[in-house]
Design a protein around this motif. Structure first.
Motif, mmCIF file in Angstrom:
data_model
loop_
_atom_site.group_PDB
_atom_site.id
_atom_site.type_symbol
_atom_site.label_atom_id
_atom_site.label_comp_id
_atom_site.label_asym_id
_atom_site.label_seq_id
_atom_site.Cartn_x
_atom_site.Cartn_y
_atom_site.Cartn_z
ATOM 1 N N PRO A 9 0.822 -1.197 0.000
ATOM 2 C CA PRO A 9 0.000 0.000 0.000
ATOM 3 C C PRO A 9 0.861 1.253 0.000
ATOM 4 O O PRO A 9 2.083 1.194 0.135
ATOM 5 C CB PRO A 9 -0.772 -0.118 1.310
ATOM 6 N N THR A 10 0.202 2.366 -0.192
ATOM 7 C CA THR A 10 0.892 3.644 -0.133
ATOM 8 C C THR A 10 0.231 4.494 0.946
ATOM 9 O O THR A 10 -0.956 4.366 1.228
ATOM 10 C CB THR A 10 0.839 4.368 -1.484
ATOM 11 N N LEU A 11 1.023 5.342 1.537
ATOM 12 C CA LEU A 11 0.552 6.237 2.585
ATOM 13 C C LEU A 11 1.105 7.612 2.310
ATOM 14 O O LEU A 11 2.326 7.774 2.130
ATOM 15 C CB LEU A 11 1.019 5.724 3.956
ATOM 16 N N SER A 12 0.215 8.590 2.253
ATOM 17 C CA SER A 12 0.637 9.959 2.018
ATOM 18 C C SER A 12 0.231 10.802 3.221
ATOM 19 O O SER A 12 -0.928 10.772 3.629
ATOM 20 C CB SER A 12 -0.029 10.493 0.743
ATOM 21 N N VAL A 13 1.181 11.505 3.802
ATOM 22 C CA VAL A 13 0.904 12.310 4.988
ATOM 23 C C VAL A 13 1.488 13.702 4.816
ATOM 24 O O VAL A 13 2.396 13.933 4.007
ATOM 25 C CB VAL A 13 1.486 11.662 6.260
ATOM 26 N N GLN A 14 0.962 14.599 5.590
ATOM 27 C CA GLN A 14 1.460 15.976 5.602
ATOM 28 C C GLN A 14 2.653 16.065 6.553
ATOM 29 O O GLN A 14 2.685 15.413 7.608
ATOM 30 C CB GLN A 14 0.352 16.901 6.084
ATOM 31 N N GLU A 15 3.617 16.849 6.154
ATOM 32 C CA GLU A 15 4.776 17.067 7.017
ATOM 33 C C GLU A 15 4.318 17.510 8.398
ATOM 34 O O GLU A 15 3.446 18.397 8.527
ATOM 35 C CB GLU A 15 5.700 18.120 6.394
ATOM 36 N N GLY A 16 4.885 16.899 9.421
ATOM 37 C CA GLY A 16 4.528 17.256 10.788
ATOM 38 C C GLY A 16 3.480 16.336 11.397
ATOM 39 O O GLY A 16 3.372 16.265 12.631
ATOM 40 N N ASP A 17 2.710 15.656 10.551
ATOM 41 C CA ASP A 17 1.715 14.705 11.056
ATOM 42 C C ASP A 17 2.404 13.427 11.496
ATOM 43 O O ASP A 17 3.560 13.158 11.143
ATOM 44 C CB ASP A 17 0.679 14.396 9.990
ATOM 45 N N ASN A 18 1.667 12.613 12.233
ATOM 46 C CA ASN A 18 2.164 11.291 12.611
ATOM 47 C C ASN A 18 1.778 10.279 11.534
ATOM 48 O O ASN A 18 0.712 10.393 10.923
ATOM 49 C CB ASN A 18 1.594 10.870 13.960
ATOM 50 N N SER A 19 2.650 9.310 11.320
ATOM 51 C CA SER A 19 2.390 8.251 10.337
ATOM 52 C C SER A 19 2.269 6.917 11.053
ATOM 53 O O SER A 19 2.984 6.664 12.026
ATOM 54 C CB SER A 19 3.542 8.158 9.327
ATOM 55 N N ILE A 20 1.378 6.091 10.559
ATOM 56 C CA ILE A 20 1.254 4.720 11.078
ATOM 57 C C ILE A 20 1.294 3.771 9.899
ATOM 58 O O ILE A 20 0.454 3.853 8.993
ATOM 59 C CB ILE A 20 -0.048 4.520 11.874
ATOM 60 N N ILE A 21 2.256 2.884 9.917
ATOM 61 C CA ILE A 21 2.409 1.888 8.862
ATOM 62 C C ILE A 21 2.140 0.518 9.470
ATOM 63 O O ILE A 21 2.690 0.191 10.529
ATOM 64 C CB ILE A 21 3.823 1.939 8.254
ATOM 65 N N ASN A 22 1.318 -0.260 8.805
ATOM 66 C CA ASN A 22 0.882 -1.540 9.346
ATOM 67 C C ASN A 22 1.442 -2.725 8.582
ATOM 68 O O ASN A 22 1.784 -2.623 7.403
ATOM 69 C CB ASN A 22 -0.656 -1.609 9.324
ATOM 70 N N CYS A 23 1.495 -3.838 9.280
ATOM 71 C CA CYS A 23 2.016 -5.071 8.686
ATOM 72 C C CYS A 23 1.338 -6.254 9.369
ATOM 73 O O CYS A 23 1.190 -6.262 10.590
ATOM 74 C CB CYS A 23 3.526 -5.118 8.885
ATOM 75 N N ALA A 24 0.902 -7.211 8.565
ATOM 76 C CA ALA A 24 0.341 -8.447 9.093
ATOM 77 C C ALA A 24 1.345 -9.569 8.884
ATOM 78 O O ALA A 24 2.003 -9.628 7.850
ATOM 79 C CB ALA A 24 -0.977 -8.780 8.388
ATOM 80 N N TYR A 25 1.466 -10.434 9.850
ATOM 81 C CA TYR A 25 2.358 -11.581 9.699
ATOM 82 C C TYR A 25 1.588 -12.845 10.008
ATOM 83 O O TYR A 25 0.505 -12.799 10.603
ATOM 84 C CB TYR A 25 3.590 -11.440 10.583
ATOM 85 N N SER A 26 2.164 -13.977 9.604
ATOM 86 C CA SER A 26 1.418 -15.214 9.805
ATOM 87 C C SER A 26 2.199 -16.274 10.576
ATOM 88 O O SER A 26 1.622 -17.267 11.012
ATOM 89 C CB SER A 26 0.972 -15.795 8.464
ATOM 90 N N ASN A 27 3.510 -16.062 10.766
ATOM 91 C CA ASN A 27 4.303 -17.079 11.447
ATOM 92 C C ASN A 27 4.419 -16.754 12.929
ATOM 93 O O ASN A 27 5.179 -15.872 13.328
ATOM 94 C CB ASN A 27 5.692 -17.169 10.818
ATOM 95 N N SER A 28 3.687 -17.458 13.762
ATOM 96 C CA SER A 28 3.685 -17.178 15.196
ATOM 97 C C SER A 28 4.974 -17.638 15.883
ATOM 98 O O SER A 28 5.189 -17.354 17.049
ATOM 99 C CB SER A 28 2.484 -17.853 15.856
ATOM 100 N N ALA A 29 5.835 -18.338 15.154
ATOM 101 C CA ALA A 29 7.088 -18.836 15.727
ATOM 102 C C ALA A 29 8.236 -17.837 15.619
ATOM 103 O O ALA A 29 9.333 -18.104 16.106
ATOM 104 C CB ALA A 29 7.489 -20.138 15.036
ATOM 105 N N SER A 30 8.001 -16.694 15.013
ATOM 106 C CA SER A 30 9.077 -15.721 14.833
ATOM 107 C C SER A 30 9.477 -15.107 16.168
ATOM 108 O O SER A 30 8.639 -14.866 17.036
ATOM 109 C CB SER A 30 8.644 -14.622 13.869
ATOM 110 N N ASP A 31 10.778 -14.847 16.327
ATOM 111 C CA ASP A 31 11.313 -14.308 17.577
ATOM 112 C C ASP A 31 11.480 -12.800 17.574
ATOM 113 O O ASP A 31 11.423 -12.155 18.607
ATOM 114 C CB ASP A 31 12.679 -14.945 17.854
ATOM 115 N N TYR A 32 11.752 -12.267 16.382
ATOM 116 C CA TYR A 32 11.975 -10.837 16.255
ATOM 117 C C TYR A 32 11.149 -10.303 15.107
ATOM 118 O O TYR A 32 10.967 -10.989 14.100
ATOM 119 C CB TYR A 32 13.447 -10.540 15.926
#
Lengths: 111, 113
Positions: A9-32
């Motif tokens: 996806p793409t996210l466009s924000v105004q300078e000075g605003d806060n940004s939130i970038i999301n990610c879904a994962y599927s491997n519950s065995a990951s450590d980091y």
């Protein structure tokens, strides 16, 4: 197979605003879980990571949140600046050092 | 430290030719990764080494691809014979220990015509 972050996806924000970038994962065995930033023509650059036994970690202007219940990871950037414009990747790392990347999110900061 | 060094930065070759990509990891790092990046498939892990030993090469697309790490300061990724669909940016990264951040090189942009 299991994978991380199936979208670009793409996210466009105004300078000075806060940004939130999301990610879904599927491997519950990951450590980091790790966030990387990639600017045009360069290799990915480490931003921040979080261990699987944590739910929040803060850095300079960045915060990573981990919700293992819904297998969701987010990167919050405070007071977004033009220099933050890049593609952001989440990655998961397993105990054997295997590190896999998601598809990435393009962040554009408007002045 | 100069960081992870990859060479060449750009490579243009004809289909069927052998291509060798090179990587010098950060001194003291004990893990090395090879990734391939394309618009269609994103960043794909091809192979990684721990202490010069290949741990997982399941990401290597075909037998045409091979990687070696003869010592702690050098690795190669070879494609023989190359095909147009191999065109991509190939990244090498290194890290110290498990859970540590990985440092990426500038990448090699490969174009196979």
């Amino acid at each position: 197979g299991e994978s991380v972050g199936l979208h670009l996806p793409t996210l466009s924000v105004q300078e000075g605003d806060n940004s939130i970038i999301n990610c879904a994962y599927s491997n519950s065995a990951s450590d980091y879980f790790i966030w990387y930033k990639q600017e045009s023509g360069k290799g990915p650059q480490f931003i921040i990571d979080i261990r699987s036994n944590m739910d929040k970690r803060q850095g300079q202007r960045v915060t990573v949140l981990l919700n293992k219940t819904v297998k969701h990871l987010s990167l919050q950037i405070a007071a977004t600046q033009p220099g933050d414009s890049a593609v952001y990747f989440c990655a998961e790392k397993r105990n054997n050092n295997d590190m896999r990347f998601g598809a990435g999110t393009r962040l554009t900061v408007k002045p | 430290d100069a960081g992870v060094i990859q060479s060449p930065r750009h490579e243009v070759t004809e289909m069927g030719q052998e291509v060798t990509l090179r990587c010098k990891p950060i001194s003291g790092h004990n893990s090395l990764f090879w990734y391939r990046q394309t618009m269609m498939r994103g960043l794909e892990l091809l192979i990684y080494f721990n202490n010069n030993v290949p741990i997982d090469d399941s990401g290597m697309p075909e037998d045409r691809f091979s990687a070696k790490m003869p010592n702690a300061s050098f690795s190669t990724l070879k494609i023989q014979p190359s095909e147009p669909r191999d065109s991509a940016v190939y990244f090498c990264a290194s890290s110290l220990g498990q859970g540590a951040e990985a440092f990426f090189g500038q990448g090699t942009r490969l174009t196979v015509v």
